[in-house]
Design an enzyme around this catalytic site. Sequence first.
Site, PDB file in Angstrom:
ATOM      1  N   HIS A   1     -60.333  18.247  11.188  1.00 22.64           N
ATOM      2  CA  HIS A   1     -60.835  17.101  11.311  1.00 22.64           C
ATOM      3  C   HIS A   1     -59.728  16.107  11.886  1.00 22.64           C
ATOM      4  O   HIS A   1     -60.114  15.322  12.852  1.00 22.64           O
ATOM      5  CB  HIS A   1     -61.265  16.351   9.916  1.00 22.64           C
ATOM      6  CG  HIS A   1     -62.209  15.346  10.611  1.00 22.64           C
ATOM      7  ND1 HIS A   1     -63.649  15.284  10.992  1.00 22.64           N
ATOM      8  CD2 HIS A   1     -62.082  13.785  10.517  1.00 22.64           C
ATOM      9  CE1 HIS A   1     -64.178  14.265  11.287  1.00 22.64           C
ATOM     10  NE2 HIS A   1     -63.161  13.602  11.309  1.00 22.64           N
ATOM     11  N   THR A  18     -64.042   2.331  13.905  1.00 26.64           N
ATOM     12  CA  THR A  18     -64.807   2.760  15.185  1.00 26.64           C
ATOM     13  C   THR A  18     -65.706   1.446  15.612  1.00 26.64           C
ATOM     14  O   THR A  18     -65.775   1.337  16.904  1.00 26.64           O
ATOM     15  CB  THR A  18     -65.528   4.062  14.798  1.00 26.64           C
ATOM     16  OG1 THR A  18     -64.801   4.949  14.263  1.00 26.64           O
ATOM     17  CG2 THR A  18     -65.869   4.635  16.424  1.00 26.64           C
ATOM     18  N   SER A  58     -59.066   1.349  26.471  1.00 25.39           N
ATOM     19  CA  SER A  58     -58.303  -0.178  26.002  1.00 25.39           C
ATOM     20  C   SER A  58     -57.656  -0.592  27.374  1.00 25.39           C
ATOM     21  O   SER A  58     -57.130  -1.591  27.308  1.00 25.39           O
ATOM     22  CB  SER A  58     -57.653  -0.131  24.787  1.00 25.39           C
ATOM     23  OG  SER A  58     -58.283   0.672  23.725  1.00 25.39           O
ATOM     24  N   TRP A 102     -63.996  29.746  16.968  1.00 23.57           N
ATOM     25  CA  TRP A 102     -62.658  29.060  16.924  1.00 23.57           C
ATOM     26  C   TRP A 102     -62.033  28.512  15.583  1.00 23.57           C
ATOM     27  O   TRP A 102     -61.009  28.392  15.322  1.00 23.57           O
ATOM     28  CB  TRP A 102     -62.504  27.974  18.031  1.00 23.57           C
ATOM     29  CG  TRP A 102     -62.980  26.504  17.264  1.00 23.57           C
ATOM     30  CD1 TRP A 102     -64.195  26.161  17.065  1.00 23.57           C
ATOM     31  CD2 TRP A 102     -61.986  25.579  16.896  1.00 23.57           C
ATOM     32  NE1 TRP A 102     -64.233  24.974  16.551  1.00 23.57           N
ATOM     33  CE2 TRP A 102     -62.994  24.639  16.243  1.00 23.57           C
ATOM     34  CE3 TRP A 102     -60.671  25.227  16.779  1.00 23.57           C
ATOM     35  CZ2 TRP A 102     -62.453  23.293  15.881  1.00 23.57           C
ATOM     36  CZ3 TRP A 102     -60.280  23.987  16.184  1.00 23.57           C
ATOM     37  CH2 TRP A 102     -61.149  23.139  15.906  1.00 23.57           C
ATOM     38  N   ARG A 161     -76.481  27.964  16.133  1.00 22.87           N
ATOM     39  CA  ARG A 161     -75.631  27.986  17.105  1.00 22.87           C
ATOM     40  C   ARG A 161     -75.011  29.375  17.037  1.00 22.87           C
ATOM     41  O   ARG A 161     -75.317  30.216  16.259  1.00 22.87           O
ATOM     42  CB  ARG A 161     -74.479  27.005  16.975  1.00 22.87           C
ATOM     43  CG  ARG A 161     -73.787  27.093  15.423  1.00 22.87           C
ATOM     44  CD  ARG A 161     -73.085  25.969  15.159  1.00 22.87           C
ATOM     45  NE  ARG A 161     -71.853  25.768  16.048  1.00 22.87           N
ATOM     46  CZ  ARG A 161     -70.585  25.242  15.559  1.00 22.87           C
ATOM     47  NH1 ARG A 161     -70.679  24.718  14.361  1.00 22.87           N
ATOM     48  NH2 ARG A 161     -69.626  25.533  16.315  1.00 22.87           N
ATOM     49  N   LYS A 210     -63.667  -1.282  17.336  1.00 31.88           N
ATOM     50  CA  LYS A 210     -63.192  -0.855  18.654  1.00 31.88           C
ATOM     51  C   LYS A 210     -64.337  -1.113  19.563  1.00 31.88           C
ATOM     52  O   LYS A 210     -64.053  -1.784  20.698  1.00 31.88           O
ATOM     53  CB  LYS A 210     -62.663   0.684  18.581  1.00 31.88           C
ATOM     54  CG  LYS A 210     -61.460   0.911  17.540  1.00 31.88           C
ATOM     55  CD  LYS A 210     -60.810   2.314  17.962  1.00 31.88           C
ATOM     56  CE  LYS A 210     -60.215   2.057  19.168  1.00 31.88           C
ATOM     57  NZ  LYS A 210     -59.039   1.092  18.762  1.00 31.88           N
ATOM     58  N   HIS A 227     -66.556  17.462   4.892  1.00 28.93           N
ATOM     59  CA  HIS A 227     -67.937  17.339   5.559  1.00 28.93           C
ATOM     60  C   HIS A 227     -68.184  18.315   6.839  1.00 28.93           C
ATOM     61  O   HIS A 227     -69.308  18.472   6.985  1.00 28.93           O
ATOM     62  CB  HIS A 227     -68.079  15.928   5.896  1.00 28.93           C
ATOM     63  CG  HIS A 227     -67.222  15.521   7.475  1.00 28.93           C
ATOM     64  ND1 HIS A 227     -66.742  14.341   7.689  1.00 28.93           N
ATOM     65  CD2 HIS A 227     -67.021  16.349   8.476  1.00 28.93           C
ATOM     66  CE1 HIS A 227     -65.898  14.371   8.896  1.00 28.93           C
ATOM     67  NE2 HIS A 227     -66.150  15.527   9.256  1.00 28.93           N
ATOM     68  N   HIS A 228     -67.233  19.031   6.911  1.00 29.11           N
ATOM     69  CA  HIS A 228     -67.515  20.199   7.777  1.00 29.11           C
ATOM     70  C   HIS A 228     -68.079  21.293   7.085  1.00 29.11           C
ATOM     71  O   HIS A 228     -68.586  22.336   7.540  1.00 29.11           O
ATOM     72  CB  HIS A 228     -66.391  20.873   8.503  1.00 29.11           C
ATOM     73  CG  HIS A 228     -65.708  19.604   9.507  1.00 29.11           C
ATOM     74  ND1 HIS A 228     -66.181  19.643  10.774  1.00 29.11           N
ATOM     75  CD2 HIS A 228     -64.719  18.540   9.429  1.00 29.11           C
ATOM     76  CE1 HIS A 228     -65.419  18.579  11.360  1.00 29.11           C
ATOM     77  NE2 HIS A 228     -64.810  17.921  10.622  1.00 29.11           N
ATOM     78  N   SER A 275     -45.812  24.372  20.551  1.00 28.55           N
ATOM     79  CA  SER A 275     -45.714  23.426  21.818  1.00 28.55           C
ATOM     80  C   SER A 275     -46.175  21.726  21.630  1.00 28.55           C
ATOM     81  O   SER A 275     -45.639  20.945  21.809  1.00 28.55           O
ATOM     82  CB  SER A 275     -46.640  24.008  22.780  1.00 28.55           C
ATOM     83  OG  SER A 275     -46.563  23.250  23.825  1.00 28.55           O
ATOM     84  N   SER A 276     -47.432  21.932  20.809  1.00 29.02           N
ATOM     85  CA  SER A 276     -47.920  20.590  20.416  1.00 29.02           C
ATOM     86  C   SER A 276     -46.952  19.986  19.654  1.00 29.02           C
ATOM     87  O   SER A 276     -46.649  18.599  19.875  1.00 29.02           O
ATOM     88  CB  SER A 276     -49.077  20.683  19.647  1.00 29.02           C
ATOM     89  OG  SER A 276     -50.010  21.145  20.455  1.00 29.02           O
ATOM     90  N   HIS A 325     -63.869  29.904  24.726  1.00 32.33           N
ATOM     91  CA  HIS A 325     -64.343  28.570  25.643  1.00 32.33           C
ATOM     92  C   HIS A 325     -63.826  27.494  24.484  1.00 32.33           C
ATOM     93  O   HIS A 325     -63.015  26.626  25.075  1.00 32.33           O
ATOM     94  CB  HIS A 325     -65.753  28.388  25.491  1.00 32.33           C
ATOM     95  CG  HIS A 325     -66.249  27.074  25.924  1.00 32.33           C
ATOM     96  ND1 HIS A 325     -65.917  26.467  26.839  1.00 32.33           N
ATOM     97  CD2 HIS A 325     -66.744  26.278  24.834  1.00 32.33           C
ATOM     98  CE1 HIS A 325     -66.675  25.447  27.095  1.00 32.33           C
ATOM     99  NE2 HIS A 325     -66.915  25.061  25.733  1.00 32.33           N
ATOM    100  N   TYR A 330     -59.528  13.731  16.081  1.00 30.11           N
ATOM    101  CA  TYR A 330     -58.985  12.348  16.451  1.00 30.11           C
ATOM    102  C   TYR A 330     -57.913  12.626  17.379  1.00 30.11           C
ATOM    103  O   TYR A 330     -57.414  11.824  18.308  1.00 30.11           O
ATOM    104  CB  TYR A 330     -58.583  11.614  15.299  1.00 30.11           C
ATOM    105  CG  TYR A 330     -59.755  11.251  14.513  1.00 30.11           C
ATOM    106  CD1 TYR A 330     -60.907  10.222  15.060  1.00 30.11           C
ATOM    107  CD2 TYR A 330     -60.551  12.017  13.319  1.00 30.11           C
ATOM    108  CE1 TYR A 330     -62.028  10.011  14.520  1.00 30.11           C
ATOM    109  CE2 TYR A 330     -61.654  11.837  12.846  1.00 30.11           C
ATOM    110  CZ  TYR A 330     -62.526  10.860  13.285  1.00 30.11           C
ATOM    111  OH  TYR A 330     -63.431  10.605  12.945  1.00 30.11           O
ATOM    112  N   GLU A 359     -57.442  17.009  13.988  1.00 30.91           N
ATOM    113  CA  GLU A 359     -57.615  17.365  15.273  1.00 30.91           C
ATOM    114  C   GLU A 359     -58.603  16.856  16.145  1.00 30.91           C
ATOM    115  O   GLU A 359     -58.300  16.389  17.467  1.00 30.91           O
ATOM    116  CB  GLU A 359     -57.943  18.908  15.223  1.00 30.91           C
ATOM    117  CG  GLU A 359     -57.910  19.544  16.528  1.00 30.91           C
ATOM    118  CD  GLU A 359     -56.782  19.884  17.394  1.00 30.91           C
ATOM    119  OE1 GLU A 359     -55.787  19.582  17.117  1.00 30.91           O
ATOM    120  OE2 GLU A 359     -56.720  20.002  18.692  1.00 30.91           O
ATOM    121  N   ASP A 406     -36.757   8.092  30.667  1.00 31.36           N
ATOM    122  CA  ASP A 406     -37.419   9.448  30.516  1.00 31.36           C
ATOM    123  C   ASP A 406     -37.674   9.535  29.264  1.00 31.36           C
ATOM    124  O   ASP A 406     -37.358   8.691  28.120  1.00 31.36           O
ATOM    125  CB  ASP A 406     -36.402  10.369  31.020  1.00 31.36           C
ATOM    126  CG  ASP A 406     -37.125  11.932  31.500  1.00 31.36           C
ATOM    127  OD1 ASP A 406     -37.972  12.161  30.965  1.00 31.36           O
ATOM    128  OD2 ASP A 406     -36.616  12.203  32.472  1.00 31.36           O
TER     129      ASP A 406
END
Lengths: 535, 50
Positions: A255, A330, A270, A144, A452, A333, A304-305, A171-172, A79, A259, A257, A108
Site C-alpha cells: 500500500h 486527499t 502542485s 505481481w 481479473r 489537496k 483493505h487489499h 536500487s530504490s 506487465h 503512494y 508503494e 549535485d
Amino acid sequence: MAEPLSPAASHDEHDHKPHGWRRWVYATNHKDIGTMYLIFACTMFFIGGFMAMLIRLELFKPGLQFFDPQFFNSMTTMHALIMIFGAVMPAWTGLANWMVPMQVGAPDMALPRLNNFSFWILPFAFTLLLSSLFVPGGAPAGGWTMYPPLVLQTGASFPMLVFSIHLMGASSILGAINIVVTIMNMRAPGMTLLRMPLFVWTWLITAYLLIAVMPVLAGAVTMLLTDHFFGTTFFTAAGGGDPVMFQHIFWFFGHPEVYILILPAFGIVSEVIPTFSRKPLFGYEAMVYAVASIAFLSFIVWAHHMFTVGMPLAAQLFFMLSTMLIAVPTGVKVFNWTATMWKGSLSFEPPMLFALAFLFLFSIGGFSGLMLAMVPADYQYQDTYFVVAHFHYVLVPGSIFGIMAGVYYWLPKWTGHMYDLKLATWHFWLSAIFVNVLFFPQHFLGLAGMPRRIPDYAVQFTDWNMVSSIGGFGFGLAQLLFPYIIWKCVRSGARVGNKAWEGAHGLEWELPSPPPFHSWTTPPSDSVIARGAAH
Amino acid sequence: MQPHLTSVPAAAPLEARRRRRVRRSALLFALIAAAFYFAFIVMTLVRGWK
C-alpha cells in the site's frame, strides 16, 4: 555577489564534462543520471505497454485467441512488475535526479557515485527479469503480488524473479537514501524546509516511504526463496507456516508503494497548476501536511487489499475506516489545486492539460477506491475488473499523466528548446480520450462480475471488452508520439530562455536553459530563493 | 553567501562537517532499511514458533 568556485573546488575529479561512453557509464552528474533513468523508464514503459497490448488483444474476443493461459498470466505478471518497478519508479527517480538538486540550490546529489550505482543496477535487474521469458516453464505467472502457495509453483524463473526484485529494491533504497540525504544536507543557505518546492517535499516523503517498505518486500521474497529452495515453511501451511502472513507482509509494502507511485505526481501537479494559473499555490503548508498525513496513513491501511481472506470484525472496521480517512488529506489537496485555479489567469499548455486530466481522472480512481474500502461492497468487487479499473485510474491518469506533465513542464529547461506544442496537445487529447475508453468500461465489467487475470470470459462480457481493447490500442499508439515529440524538440525545437513558462517560479527557472553541466556551484542568493519560493 | 563545496580555507571545516553529516545520515538510513528487512523476517519466524 556570490564567490565563484575555484576549478578544483566544485566536484573533485568530475568537474569537467566527460565525453563518449564514459560520460554515461561512469556518470556522477545528477543531470546525466536523471537522463539515463528517464530513458530507461521510457524503454520499460514501451516494453510493459507492448505486454498490455498483447493482453488486450487476447481479451478482444471471448475464447482463447492467440496465447495459452500460462503465457497470458505471465504477461499480466510481467506487465505489472515492469510498469511499477521499471517504468514509473525509475521515471520518478529520473525526475528527482534532474530537479531536486536544481530546486534546492545544490550542485549535485550528495552521493554521486552511489547515484551511478543505483541506476546501473536497474538494467541488470530487468535483463534478468525479462530473460525469464525464455527459461523452461516461462516467465513468472503468479501475479505481481507473488502470493504463496501459487508462486512457489513457478518454474526455473522463480529465482530470477526473486533476485531481480532484490536488485530493484536495492536500487530504490539507495536512490531514496541519496535523495533524503541531498535534501537534508545540500540545500542552499536560506532554502528552509517550508520554502522548498512541493515536488521536493513530495519526493522527501516518498523517499522515507521507500526506505521503510522496500526492505519489507525484500524480506518477503527472501522468505519465499528459502521456502522454495531451503526447506523453510514461512508461508507453507503443510509445515506450520501461514500463507496469509505473506499477504499481510506484502501489502504492508504494497500500500505505501501505491503512494510511492503517486506522491511525486502530487508534487508535479502542485508545480504545474500555479504556473499556468499565474497564481501562487493555495495552502502550501496544508499541502505539505496533507502529503505527510497520506504517507502516515498508508502504513495503517494495508489489509483493505485482503478483506476476503477473513479477519476479525474489529480489524475489518479499523482498516475500512482508516482507508476512508485518506480521503480527507486527499480532499484537501484537490480543494487546494482547485482553489489555486480559482480566478487565475489560466492557459492550457500541455503540462497544464495533463495536470487537469490528472485532477479529474485520479479523483475517479480515488472514488472507486472509497467504494472498494467498504467491506461489504469489497466482498462483491474483490478480484473483479472493477479493481483493475480502479488501480489503473490511479496509476495511468494518475502516475503516468503526472510524469507526462512533469516531462512537458521541464523539457524546455532540460534541452533549451521548446517542443511542438500542437503535437503535444494532440498527444494529450488522444491519451485522455483513449485512457477512458480503455479503463472506464472495466468498471462495468467488474460490476457485472468479470474476474481479473483470465484469458477467456463469458460471452456477455464481449462488448465492453472490445471497447476496452480498442481504447487500449488507441492509447498505446498515442504514446508513440511522446518519444517523437522529445526527439523533435532536441533536434529542432525553438530556443527558450531561462524561464520557459511565463508564470513559472522556482530556482530551476533562474538557471539558463539548458542548465550548465554543473549548476549552482555557487549557491543562489537569499533574494533569488525568496523569488523562487513564491508560494 | 557561501559556496557549497570549496577549497577556500575558511569554508573547509564547513565542507568537512557537511561531508561527515552526509555520510552519517546515509549510513543511518541504510541501517534503518536493514532493520526493516531483518525485523520482518524475524517477526515471521517468531510467529511460526508460537
